[in-house]
Design a protein around this motif. Structure first.
Motif, PDB file in Angstrom:
ATOM      1  N   UNK A   1       0.835  -1.203   0.000  1.00  0.00           N
ATOM      2  CA  UNK A   1       0.000   0.000   0.000  1.00  0.00           C
ATOM      3  C   UNK A   1       0.874   1.259   0.000  1.00  0.00           C
ATOM      4  N   UNK A   2       2.028   1.134  -0.621  1.00  0.00           N
ATOM      5  CA  UNK A   2       2.973   2.249  -0.695  1.00  0.00           C
ATOM      6  C   UNK A   2       2.452   3.330  -1.635  1.00  0.00           C
ATOM      7  N   UNK A   3       2.886   4.559  -1.427  1.00  0.00           N
ATOM      8  CA  UNK A   3       3.703   5.064  -0.329  1.00  0.00           C
ATOM      9  C   UNK A   3       2.863   5.266   0.926  1.00  0.00           C
ATOM     10  N   UNK A   4       3.551   5.176   2.058  1.00  0.00           N
ATOM     11  CA  UNK A   4       2.830   5.256   3.320  1.00  0.00           C
ATOM     12  C   UNK A   4       3.644   5.993   4.353  1.00  0.00           C
ATOM     13  N   UNK A   5       2.960   6.413   5.409  1.00  0.00           N
ATOM     14  CA  UNK A   5       3.625   7.065   6.529  1.00  0.00           C
ATOM     15  C   UNK A   5       2.829   6.798   7.793  1.00  0.00           C
ATOM     16  N   UNK A   6       3.476   7.051   8.908  1.00  0.00           N
ATOM     17  CA  UNK A   6       2.819   6.974  10.209  1.00  0.00           C
ATOM     18  C   UNK A   6       2.772   8.374  10.792  1.00  0.00           C
ATOM     19  N   UNK A   7       1.696   8.673  11.465  1.00  0.00           N
ATOM     20  CA  UNK A   7       1.603   9.885  12.278  1.00  0.00           C
ATOM     21  C   UNK A   7       1.225   9.379  13.659  1.00  0.00           C
ATOM     22  N   UNK A   8       2.162   9.510  14.591  1.00  0.00           N
ATOM     23  CA  UNK A   8       1.970   8.876  15.887  1.00  0.00           C
ATOM     24  C   UNK A   8       1.942   7.376  15.673  1.00  0.00           C
TER      25      UNK A   8
ATOM     26  N   UNK B   1      -2.115  16.593   2.085  1.00  0.00           N
ATOM     27  CA  UNK B   1      -2.623  17.930   2.405  1.00  0.00           C
ATOM     28  C   UNK B   1      -3.870  17.851   3.282  1.00  0.00           C
ATOM     29  N   UNK B   2      -4.772  16.949   2.956  1.00  0.00           N
ATOM     30  CA  UNK B   2      -6.003  16.791   3.738  1.00  0.00           C
ATOM     31  C   UNK B   2      -5.672  16.359   5.168  1.00  0.00           C
ATOM     32  N   UNK B   3      -4.729  15.449   5.294  1.00  0.00           N
ATOM     33  CA  UNK B   3      -4.325  14.986   6.618  1.00  0.00           C
ATOM     34  C   UNK B   3      -3.678  16.123   7.410  1.00  0.00           C
ATOM     35  N   UNK B   4      -2.805  16.892   6.785  1.00  0.00           N
ATOM     36  CA  UNK B   4      -2.171  18.021   7.482  1.00  0.00           C
ATOM     37  C   UNK B   4      -3.216  19.022   7.960  1.00  0.00           C
ATOM     38  N   UNK B   5      -4.195  19.300   7.116  1.00  0.00           N
ATOM     39  CA  UNK B   5      -5.269  20.225   7.502  1.00  0.00           C
ATOM     40  C   UNK B   5      -6.010  19.684   8.727  1.00  0.00           C
ATOM     41  N   UNK B   6      -6.314  18.402   8.700  1.00  0.00           N
ATOM     42  CA  UNK B   6      -6.998  17.778   9.830  1.00  0.00           C
ATOM     43  C   UNK B   6      -6.143  17.836  11.097  1.00  0.00           C
TER      44      UNK B   6
ATOM     45  N   UNK C   1      -6.706  19.819  14.714  1.00  0.00           N
ATOM     46  CA  UNK C   1      -6.816  19.116  15.995  1.00  0.00           C
ATOM     47  C   UNK C   1      -5.906  19.703  17.065  1.00  0.00           C
ATOM     48  N   UNK C   2      -4.971  20.567  16.664  1.00  0.00           N
ATOM     49  CA  UNK C   2      -4.046  21.142  17.650  1.00  0.00           C
ATOM     50  C   UNK C   2      -4.325  22.604  17.911  1.00  0.00           C
ATOM     51  N   UNK C   3      -5.375  23.155  17.322  1.00  0.00           N
ATOM     52  CA  UNK C   3      -5.656  24.590  17.567  1.00  0.00           C
ATOM     53  C   UNK C   3      -6.447  24.777  18.833  1.00  0.00           C
TER      54      UNK C   3
END
Length: 162
Positions: A131-138, A151-156, A160-162
């Motif tokens: 399922x490449x390319x992939x990344x982990x966030x936490x 981009x959609x993930x970064x916006x989300x 969540x941190x504001x």
């Protein structure tokens, strides 16, 4: 011994009973995970204290911390973005995603944004070649990535941190 490791010793003692005598060094990975969970990273004092507690050479703990990408020696941002750049991910655009993330966040791999919200790193393999390319966030996996989905993930994440 003072500080964080001293406070965590009761937990470590419970885990230590699971190991045969003479194998105390095997506790290094779970203990380091717990230290990092508590502090957010592994400090020099943690390594010194864990070395003393386990009775192992400091190099043993240093090697574990250096080998496993799950451990870090410096504070991370609120969101730790780890992009796989192994062969499968690279062939399917990981380098482009790293450049895209770098441009969007204003940092290079290994750096943290000035607001301490994002840390970007590249890692050798996250075991999701199909399922490449992939990344982990936490601890969350994100697969079949495109610049638009990143981009959609970064916006989300920013929301969540504001």
């Amino acid at each position: 011994m003072t500080g964080l490791v001293q406070r965590l010793i009761p937990e470590f003692e419970v885990w230590k009973r699971r190991y045969p005598a003479g194998f105390e060094g095997s506790l290094s990975i779970p203990a380091l995970r717990r230290i990092q969970e508590e502090r957010g990273y592994i400090a020099d004092e943690d390594i010194a204290d864990l070395t003393a507690y386990l009775g192992v050479p400091r190099t043993q703990i240093d090697e574990v911390v250096a080998f496993y990408t799950q451990f870090t020696r410096k504070p991370l941002g609120t969101h730790h973005i780890q992009v796989c750049h192994n062969v499968s991910c690279s062939m399917r655009g990981a380098e482009g995603l790293v450049k895209h993330l770098s441009a969007r966040l204003g940092i290079k791999p290994g750096e943290t944004t000035t607001d301490r919200q994002f840390t970007l790193t590249t890692v050798e393999c996250l075991a999701s070649c199909g399922t490449a390319p992939m990344m982990m966030v936490g601890d969350a996996f994100f697969e079949n990535l495109t610049p638009a989905s990143v981009d959609a993930l970064l916006t989300e994440l920013k929301g969540s941190t504001s």
